[in-house]
Design an enzyme around this catalytic site. Structure first.
Site, PDB file in Angstrom:
ATOM      1  N   ASN A  85       7.222   3.666  -6.218  1.00  0.00           N
ATOM      2  CA  ASN A  85       7.422   5.038  -6.649  1.00  0.00           C
ATOM      3  C   ASN A  85       8.984   5.298  -6.464  1.00  0.00           C
ATOM      4  O   ASN A  85       9.589   4.418  -6.039  1.00  0.00           O
ATOM      5  CB  ASN A  85       7.007   6.219  -5.689  1.00  0.00           C
ATOM      6  CG  ASN A  85       5.442   6.112  -5.778  1.00  0.00           C
ATOM      7  OD1 ASN A  85       4.855   5.366  -4.664  1.00  0.00           O
ATOM      8  ND2 ASN A  85       4.531   6.680  -6.672  1.00  0.00           N
ATOM      9  N   HIS A 124       6.699   6.149 -11.329  1.00  0.00           N
ATOM     10  CA  HIS A 124       7.281   4.916 -10.684  1.00  0.00           C
ATOM     11  C   HIS A 124       8.583   4.594 -11.283  1.00  0.00           C
ATOM     12  O   HIS A 124       8.874   4.782 -12.463  1.00  0.00           O
ATOM     13  CB  HIS A 124       6.232   3.709 -11.040  1.00  0.00           C
ATOM     14  CG  HIS A 124       5.004   3.899 -10.075  1.00  0.00           C
ATOM     15  ND1 HIS A 124       4.789   2.904  -9.271  1.00  0.00           N
ATOM     16  CD2 HIS A 124       4.007   4.984  -9.932  1.00  0.00           C
ATOM     17  CE1 HIS A 124       3.723   3.270  -8.443  1.00  0.00           C
ATOM     18  NE2 HIS A 124       3.022   4.289  -8.738  1.00  0.00           N
ATOM     19  N   ARG A 160       0.544   5.261   1.282  1.00  0.00           N
ATOM     20  CA  ARG A 160      -0.569   5.133   0.590  1.00  0.00           C
ATOM     21  C   ARG A 160      -0.122   4.257  -0.448  1.00  0.00           C
ATOM     22  O   ARG A 160      -0.450   3.066  -0.675  1.00  0.00           O
ATOM     23  CB  ARG A 160      -1.510   6.375   0.152  1.00  0.00           C
ATOM     24  CG  ARG A 160      -2.720   6.419  -0.339  1.00  0.00           C
ATOM     25  CD  ARG A 160      -2.748   5.577  -1.534  1.00  0.00           C
ATOM     26  NE  ARG A 160      -2.274   6.525  -2.603  1.00  0.00           N
ATOM     27  CZ  ARG A 160      -2.048   5.971  -3.963  1.00  0.00           C
ATOM     28  NH1 ARG A 160      -2.164   4.931  -4.295  1.00  0.00           N
ATOM     29  NH2 ARG A 160      -1.652   7.011  -4.776  1.00  0.00           N
ATOM     30  N   ASP A 161       0.521   4.873  -1.659  1.00  0.00           N
ATOM     31  CA  ASP A 161       0.592   4.413  -2.850  1.00  0.00           C
ATOM     32  C   ASP A 161       1.919   3.081  -2.530  1.00  0.00           C
ATOM     33  O   ASP A 161       1.836   2.172  -3.120  1.00  0.00           O
ATOM     34  CB  ASP A 161       1.488   5.073  -3.884  1.00  0.00           C
ATOM     35  CG  ASP A 161       1.275   4.648  -5.378  1.00  0.00           C
ATOM     36  OD1 ASP A 161       0.666   3.650  -5.670  1.00  0.00           O
ATOM     37  OD2 ASP A 161       1.801   5.371  -6.297  1.00  0.00           O
ATOM     38  N   CYS A 189       3.502  -4.161  -5.990  1.00  0.00           N
ATOM     39  CA  CYS A 189       2.739  -5.286  -5.539  1.00  0.00           C
ATOM     40  C   CYS A 189       3.565  -6.464  -5.605  1.00  0.00           C
ATOM     41  O   CYS A 189       3.988  -7.014  -6.617  1.00  0.00           O
ATOM     42  CB  CYS A 189       1.608  -5.468  -6.651  1.00  0.00           C
ATOM     43  SG  CYS A 189       0.566  -6.577  -6.433  1.00  0.00           S
ATOM     44  N   HIS A 199       4.117  12.153 -10.749  1.00  0.00           N
ATOM     45  CA  HIS A 199       4.193  10.967  -9.940  1.00  0.00           C
ATOM     46  C   HIS A 199       4.960   9.883 -10.802  1.00  0.00           C
ATOM     47  O   HIS A 199       4.174   9.463 -11.808  1.00  0.00           O
ATOM     48  CB  HIS A 199       2.853  10.682  -9.489  1.00  0.00           C
ATOM     49  CG  HIS A 199       2.455   9.540  -9.099  1.00  0.00           C
ATOM     50  ND1 HIS A 199       2.122   9.195  -7.675  1.00  0.00           N
ATOM     51  CD2 HIS A 199       2.546   8.173  -9.389  1.00  0.00           C
ATOM     52  CE1 HIS A 199       2.024   7.958  -7.476  1.00  0.00           C
ATOM     53  NE2 HIS A 199       2.164   7.379  -8.295  1.00  0.00           N
TER      54      HIS A 199
END
Ligand code: ZN
Length: 292
Positions: A237, A197, A4-5, A228, A195
């Site tokens: 992450n 990164h 997902r991420d 991205c 969470h």
């Protein structure tokens, strides 16, 4: 949450590659996989096939598969596909929230409350992710009272768990210690996920700081997927296999097979067609000796 991420922030990949990645992860011993997000395909074309991916996963009964949704509409789409573990994001920073979902943090909290009722109505669970918890790219530092206020409201409205998201990698161990310390005095019992990164290289150090405060639930993406390709400096992450490699050697039994996870990280590299940032993938685990 690589599927997902991670994949949401890579160039688009075919549906069957997503299913392959999720199914491979489900055999490594992980307990939870954030598999897809039900967002508008115009907003995130990488997730346009989420329905099909969700239907095609070969379910492993030992794994909880979850999905991220941006709003009530996404939640309804998820429930229609029998998703029962749902995450929804509310940004602690008003500016970030407006850029993300075009409404204020307060408005998103109202919608999250309605979403919790909807999902609880069919026996599901909701995790509210408080993003920009350690800083916002538009507003800078976000005061702890603000972050905890958003979390408090979500808890009051029935969220089953809270996650704090370091959306753009602005956390440091000192800031993690301060925020989690304040959170623990306000809510000693709430389930918390973190969470991180790895944008500025502090990802695993942040995990270590949180572990020392008793947090034991962390998001990670296999290979460190994400970051991205169109945004310079963006990063994925923390890498799942780096996290497992570190904490297993500290005596934490994750139940995850590191070698299997490393194989999946190689699969992830093949799928996205680029070298991923995971350093344990490059160097191999510390137990792997050089050929004499
Ligand atoms: Zn993220």
């Amino acid at each position: 949450m690589g599927p997902r991420d991670g994949l949401q922030n890579e160039a688009p990949v075919p549906t069957e590659a997503k299913v392959e990645l999720i199914d491979a992860l489900s055999k490594t011993g992980v307990e939870r996989i954030e598999a897809v997000s039900f967002v508008h395909p115009r907003a995130i074309p990488q997730m346009a096939d989420a329905d099909e991916v969700w239907r095609r996963i070969a379910r492993n009964s030992g794994v909880r598969y979850s999905a991220l949704v941006p709003n009530l509409r996404g939640a309804q789409r998820a429930l229609d596909l029998d998703v029962r573990d749902i995450e929804v994001v509310v940004s602690a920073s008003d500016t970030h929230n407006r850029k993300n979902v075009n409404r204020s943090t307060e408005e998103s909290l109202d919608e999250a409350a309605a979403l919790v009722d909807l999902v609880h109505g069919v026996g599901g669970t909701v995790q509210v992710i408080v993003s920009t918890a350690w800083g916002c790219p538009y507003e800078g530092d976000v005061p702890a009272e603000r972050v905890l206020g958003v979390a408090a409201r979500a808890v009051r409205d029935g969220a089953d768990s809270i996650s704090f998201g370091d959306t753009t990698g602005m956390a440091t161990p000192g800031r993690v210690t301060r925020l989690i310390g304040e959170l623990r005095s306000a809510f000693p019992d709430i389930d918390v996920n973190l969470h991180f990164h790895n944008t500025r290289g502090a990802g695993l150090a942040n995990v270590l700081a949180a572990l020392q405060l008793g947090i034991n639930d962390f998001d990670a993406s296999v290979g460190g997927l994400g970051g991205c390709p169109y945004a310079p400096g963006a990063s994925g992450n923390i890498a799942s296999e780096e996290l497992v490699h570190m904490v297993e050697d500290m005596g934490v039994d994750t139940g995850i097979d590191l070698d299997a996870l490393l194989d999946v990280a190689s699969t992830a590299e093949r799928i996205v067609g680029r070298t991923l940032p995971s350093q344990v993938l490059r160097a191999g685990p510390r137990t792997r000796l050089a050929a004499s």
